[in-house]
Write an enzyme that holds these catalytic residues in place. Sequence first.
Site, short mmCIF file in Angstrom:
data_model
loop_
_atom_site.label_atom_id
_atom_site.label_comp_id
_atom_site.label_asym_id
_atom_site.label_seq_id
_atom_site.Cartn_x
_atom_site.Cartn_y
_atom_site.Cartn_z
N ALA A 72 0.95 -1.14 -0.05
CA ALA A 72 0.29 0.14 -0.07
C ALA A 72 0.99 1.24 -0.02
O ALA A 72 1.88 1.33 0.49
CB ALA A 72 -0.81 -0.04 1.34
N GLY A 117 0.67 -4.86 0.95
CA GLY A 117 -0.66 -4.96 0.40
C GLY A 117 -0.21 -5.65 -1.21
O GLY A 117 -1.09 -6.16 -1.61
N GLU A 120 -0.65 -9.23 -0.33
CA GLU A 120 -1.96 -9.31 -0.19
C GLU A 120 -2.90 -9.37 -1.47
O GLU A 120 -3.64 -10.23 -1.61
CB GLU A 120 -2.33 -8.32 0.66
CG GLU A 120 -1.74 -8.37 2.24
CD GLU A 120 -1.98 -7.24 3.03
OE1 GLU A 120 -1.60 -6.09 2.75
OE2 GLU A 120 -2.83 -7.40 4.00
N GLU A 140 4.87 -4.75 7.35
CA GLU A 140 4.10 -3.67 8.00
C GLU A 140 4.43 -3.35 9.27
O GLU A 140 4.34 -2.26 9.74
CB GLU A 140 2.63 -4.00 7.96
CG GLU A 140 1.83 -4.02 6.56
CD GLU A 140 1.76 -5.13 5.79
OE1 GLU A 140 2.71 -6.15 6.03
OE2 GLU A 140 1.07 -5.47 4.75
N1 CAA Z 1 4.60 3.31 -0.93
C1 CAA Z 1 4.74 4.27 -1.66
N2 CAA Z 1 6.19 4.64 -2.29
C2 CAA Z 1 6.65 3.58 -2.28
C3 CAA Z 1 6.58 2.33 -1.78
C4 CAA Z 1 5.31 2.30 -1.13
N3 CAA Z 1 4.92 0.98 -0.34
N4 CAA Z 1 7.55 1.29 -2.22
C5 CAA Z 1 8.37 1.81 -2.67
N5 CAA Z 1 8.04 3.25 -2.91
C6 CAA Z 1 8.84 4.10 -3.64
C7 CAA Z 1 9.90 4.74 -2.93
O1 CAA Z 1 9.48 5.77 -1.90
C8 CAA Z 1 10.80 5.39 -4.14
O2 CAA Z 1 10.32 6.57 -4.49
P1 CAA Z 1 11.25 7.87 -4.62
O3 CAA Z 1 11.99 7.34 -5.97
O4 CAA Z 1 10.22 8.89 -5.10
O5 CAA Z 1 12.21 7.77 -3.46
C9 CAA Z 1 10.56 4.25 -5.15
O6 CAA Z 1 9.38 3.63 -4.85
C10 CAA Z 1 11.64 3.29 -5.42
O7 CAA Z 1 11.87 2.58 -4.08
P2 CAA Z 1 13.13 2.56 -3.28
O8 CAA Z 1 14.15 3.54 -3.72
O9 CAA Z 1 12.98 2.18 -1.95
O10 CAA Z 1 13.79 1.08 -3.82
P3 CAA Z 1 14.76 0.31 -3.26
O11 CAA Z 1 15.11 -0.71 -4.42
O12 CAA Z 1 15.95 0.75 -2.50
O13 CAA Z 1 14.05 -0.76 -2.22
C11 CAA Z 1 12.07 -1.93 -1.42
C12 CAA Z 1 12.77 -1.52 -2.76
C13 CAA Z 1 12.57 -2.70 -0.78
C14 CAA Z 1 10.73 -2.39 -2.09
C15 CAA Z 1 11.58 -0.63 -0.63
O14 CAA Z 1 11.06 0.33 -1.68
C16 CAA Z 1 10.59 -0.54 0.29
O15 CAA Z 1 10.94 -1.37 1.43
N6 CAA Z 1 9.20 -0.43 0.04
C17 CAA Z 1 8.36 -0.47 0.95
C18 CAA Z 1 7.84 -1.63 1.16
C19 CAA Z 1 6.48 -1.83 2.53
O16 CAA Z 1 6.70 -1.40 3.45
N7 CAA Z 1 5.48 -2.14 1.91
C20 CAA Z 1 4.59 -2.25 2.90
C21 CAA Z 1 3.52 -1.11 2.88
S1 CAA Z 1 2.12 -1.10 4.13
C22 CAA Z 1 0.99 -1.84 3.50
O17 CAA Z 1 0.95 -2.32 2.51
C23 CAA Z 1 -0.20 -1.87 4.36
C24 CAA Z 1 -1.29 -2.86 3.92
O18 CAA Z 1 -1.36 -4.05 4.26
C25 CAA Z 1 -2.70 -2.40 3.47
#
Ligand code: CAA
Length: 266
Positions: A72, A117, A120, A140
Amino acid sequence: MAEFETLKIEDRGAARIITVDRPKALNALNPQVIAELSRAIEALSQALEAGDRSVRGVIITGGGDKAFVAGADIAAMVDMDRDAAMTFASQGHAVGEMLANLGVPVIAAVNGFALGGGCELALACDFIIASEKAKFGQPEVKLGVIPGFGGTQRLSRRVGVARAIELCVSGEMIRADEALRIGLVNRVVAPEALLDTCLGIVATVAQMGPLAVAEAKRVVHQGAELPLAAANQLEVEAFAGLFDSADQSEGMRAFLDKRSAEFEGE
Ligand code: CAA
């Protein structure tokens, strides 16, 4: 289908390919993506209910070469209050329900990160085919929350309570081969073979009786929620119900005549 900004939708053969297409944000699910997914699935559901048999399977995948869906959208969630989070999670769950109720199989073609998400969404599909580059996780807890689109429930039903808890409390990412080992995914294929593998599955399904395919999916899903005796009764009724269809007669006669069946979905 130009009315979508965050999705690409393409029909290839009997497959409808829905691509979540925000590669710069690793296809993160914001409220707009969730709303567009709802609309896209609802449109297909209505077409199927009206007897349109052109789409026999759905493939959901992610745009770009890095992610299926990285979760998400954290930027969209950071300032949410309890009510907004409730609405967002409910809308995500509604998408999962719609996928389960769709009368054709839905395959997640996981081509990269499937986190939060994204994991999911993949779990809400009927099954997952993963590329060797896929990574799965429920991170999360690193954000101070828990899965909100079905992760705690569908994950434990897929891989068991103990493995689901380990993934949900550690936030640990697992690779495709580990996901295969624990039964999270059905198959792992080379990245370049991912889409063709999914298209091949839909092409196979497209040769089967459409009513039978829809009933098989429905009975497996509904039966999984029932005690065994009630679930078996559900199967008996659905099996018998198909004997009212022209497809049953055509399928069995074609076998006995040693020819291919031509199903009408009636
Ligand atoms: N939401 C918003 N933006 C996201 C994102 C997310 N879940 N995942 C990645 N992005 C964005 C980053 O902010 C980044 O944007 P900018 O270029 O503008 O800075 C871009 O995508 C590229 O990401 P990274 O630079 O972080 O890429 P990376 O290769 O270094 O890392 C990754 C990849 C490990 C997937 C890392 O992006 C990450 O950890 N993302 C978040 C994963 C996460 O926590 N997901 C769970 C979200 S909570 C949820 O999903 C709740 C639910 O169940 C409803």
